[in-house]
Scaffold this motif. Structure first.
Motif, mmCIF file in Angstrom:
data_model
loop_
_atom_site.group_PDB
_atom_site.id
_atom_site.type_symbol
_atom_site.label_atom_id
_atom_site.label_comp_id
_atom_site.label_asym_id
_atom_site.label_seq_id
_atom_site.Cartn_x
_atom_site.Cartn_y
_atom_site.Cartn_z
ATOM 1 N N GLY A 51 -44.008 36.942 24.970
ATOM 2 C CA GLY A 51 -43.308 36.345 25.315
ATOM 3 C C GLY A 51 -42.644 37.120 26.377
ATOM 4 O O GLY A 51 -42.272 37.104 27.562
ATOM 5 N N PRO A 63 -42.749 36.081 30.550
ATOM 6 C CA PRO A 63 -41.972 34.479 31.051
ATOM 7 C C PRO A 63 -42.705 33.693 31.076
ATOM 8 O O PRO A 63 -43.967 34.225 31.828
ATOM 9 N N LEU A 97 -40.736 44.297 25.939
ATOM 10 C CA LEU A 97 -40.831 42.505 25.543
ATOM 11 C C LEU A 97 -39.168 42.692 24.631
ATOM 12 O O LEU A 97 -38.485 41.974 25.313
ATOM 13 N N PHE A 98 -38.568 44.297 24.451
ATOM 14 C CA PHE A 98 -36.757 43.931 23.921
ATOM 15 C C PHE A 98 -36.653 44.087 25.679
ATOM 16 O O PHE A 98 -35.542 43.263 25.852
ATOM 17 N N LYS A 99 -37.307 45.068 26.352
ATOM 18 C CA LYS A 99 -36.316 45.160 27.203
ATOM 19 C C LYS A 99 -36.269 43.842 28.170
ATOM 20 O O LYS A 99 -35.240 43.542 28.915
ATOM 21 N N LEU A 100 -37.601 42.967 28.351
ATOM 22 C CA LEU A 100 -37.014 42.128 29.280
ATOM 23 C C LEU A 100 -36.129 40.977 28.122
ATOM 24 O O LEU A 100 -35.655 39.845 28.701
ATOM 25 N N LYS A 101 -36.015 40.898 27.272
ATOM 26 C CA LYS A 101 -34.928 40.035 26.219
ATOM 27 C C LYS A 101 -33.933 40.404 27.004
ATOM 28 O O LYS A 101 -32.872 39.291 26.918
ATOM 29 N N GLY A 102 -33.702 41.525 26.179
ATOM 30 C CA GLY A 102 -32.558 41.930 27.645
ATOM 31 C C GLY A 102 -32.003 41.696 28.892
ATOM 32 O O GLY A 102 -30.742 41.060 29.040
ATOM 33 N N ALA A 109 -32.729 38.884 30.168
ATOM 34 C CA ALA A 109 -33.169 37.593 29.943
ATOM 35 C C ALA A 109 -31.325 36.804 29.856
ATOM 36 O O ALA A 109 -30.685 36.097 29.777
ATOM 37 N N GLU A 110 -30.907 37.826 27.965
ATOM 38 C CA GLU A 110 -29.673 38.045 28.300
ATOM 39 C C GLU A 110 -28.522 38.115 29.126
ATOM 40 O O GLU A 110 -27.106 37.472 28.773
#
Ligand SMILES: Nc1ncnc2c1ncn2[C@@H]1O[C@H](COP(=O)(O)OP(=O)(O)O)[C@@H](O)[C@H]1O
Ligand SMILES: [Mg+2]
Length: 348
Positions: free
Chosen positions: A276, A278, A338-343, A345-346
């Protein structure tokens, strides 16, 4: 009232004293019967172990291994008993292993996530369970008895005791070199990953050569540095195996099959994409990789026209990019990132 008061107030104390006396009596009675109790406990414990092994064998389709005094290890369709049972959405792919007098050292290359560590561990588990008298997860297995199993497997960082990952890695390796014999089984998982690529490959190379030439122990060495495959040398018993993976439209597919040969690529970028990372970062990494592979030292000005893509980088992302080294990161850390990145992005 006075009398009654003292009875109530001392009740706790008397209760404790009584309890202690009873406990002591019980203990003494048991101590008197100790030899008999121990005699009874031993077969009960043995029975417990044997029935647990038998149940596991029956429920999971284990077979009876053949033990020998030869320097061999010949497994057909071996499996990892824990991974196959608890961790998989897809079916577990069984794999063979052959180690014998003229092939003592397997150099297993393959991309990250291919299944190298699983393969190493499943074979050590097969040897261990065979030698404690259990059935093993395979279709067939001939196990030449080993005197010890030595492992150097990553993940167990020792930062708490102030020793860097690399230092731990090297001192464990040194311990193996000092103590392994011709009859040992050695697992080396990504030895050399804790330092820069050139250092790492060089150390791994020298260690492997020494083990194959001077120790002669049956050895499985997993590495994602496919450069090490050049080490294979029939004369000292080093053979190449690889866990196969293929690429289709920039996506890597893991086949989980261990075969003779060499992995030609490391698929690091494809794995990062699967995880995941980017797309623009993945694309930039591809450009840098192309430069490296073309013998060009990458420099920022090569990518100036791409700089716009990165104009939106946040400080967190900046820090992330500076810190992450995919070769050193554990799967758990990757997941956290991955969770950090998702956070991130959101949040944007
Ligand atoms: N033989 C196999 N069959 C199916 N899945 C497997 C097999 N071996 C490994 N895997 C899966 O692949 C994942 C990565 O395996 P791992 O051994 O850690 O790879 P590597 O050491 O090459 O990076 C495992 O967590 C497991 O889910
Ligand atoms: Mg691994």
């Amino acid at each position: 009232m006075k009398e009654y008061e003292s009875i109530v107030l001392s009740a706790d104390e008397r209760q404790a004293a009584l309890e202690e006396r009873l406990f002591r009596e019980l203990r003494e009675r048991i101590a008197g019967e100790l030899p008999r109790l121990k005699r009874a406990a031993r077969p009960a414990a043995l029975l417990d172990v044997l029935q647990a092994l038998a149940t596991a064998a029956l429920e999971n389709d284990f077979i009876r291994p053949e033990l020998s005094d030869e320097k061999e290890l010949d497994v057909k369709d071996g499996r990892h008993p824990v991974v196959e049972k608890y961790y998989l959405a897809e079916p577990f792919v069984p794999n063979d292993l052959y180690l014998g007098p003229d092939e003592t050292f397997i150099l297993l290359t393959g991309p990250n996530m291919a299944g190298k560590s699983t393969y190493l561990r499943q074979n050590a588990l097969i040897v261990l369970t065979a030698q404690i008298g259990s059935f093993v997860p395979a279709r067939e297995a001939r196990v030449g008895v080993v005197d010890r199993i030595f492992t150097r497997i990553g993940a167990a960082d020792d930062l708490a005791r102030g020793r860097s990952t690399f230092l731990v890695e090297m001192s464990e390796t040194a311990n193996i070199l000092r103590n392994a014999t011709e009859r040992s089984l050695i697992l080396l998982d990504e030895v050399g990953r804790g330092t820069s690529t050139y250092d790492g490959v060089s150390l791994a190379w020298a260690v492997s050569e020494h083990v194959a030439k001077n120790v002669g122990a049956r050895t499985l060495f997993a590495t994602h540095y496919h450069e090490l495959a050049a080490l294979a040398d029939a004369e000292i018993g080093i053979v190449n195996y690889t866990v196969r993976a293929t690429e289709h439209n920039g996506t890597v597919k893991f086949l989980r099959k261990v075969t003779r040969g060499v992995s030609d690529r490391s698929y690091g970028i494809q794995v990062a994409r699967l995880a995941g990372l980017p797309p623009d970062i993945v694309a930039q990494a591809r450009r840098i990789l192309a430069d490296f592979e073309g013998g060009v030292m990458p420099a920022p000005e090569h990518y100036e026209d791409q700089v716009a893509l990165f104009a939106g980088r946040t400080p967190v992302l900046e820090e992330f990019l500076a810190r992450v080294n995919p070769d050193e990161i554990t799967p758990l850390e990757a997941l956290e990132l991955l969770f950090k990145l998702k956070g991130l992005a959101e949040g944007e």
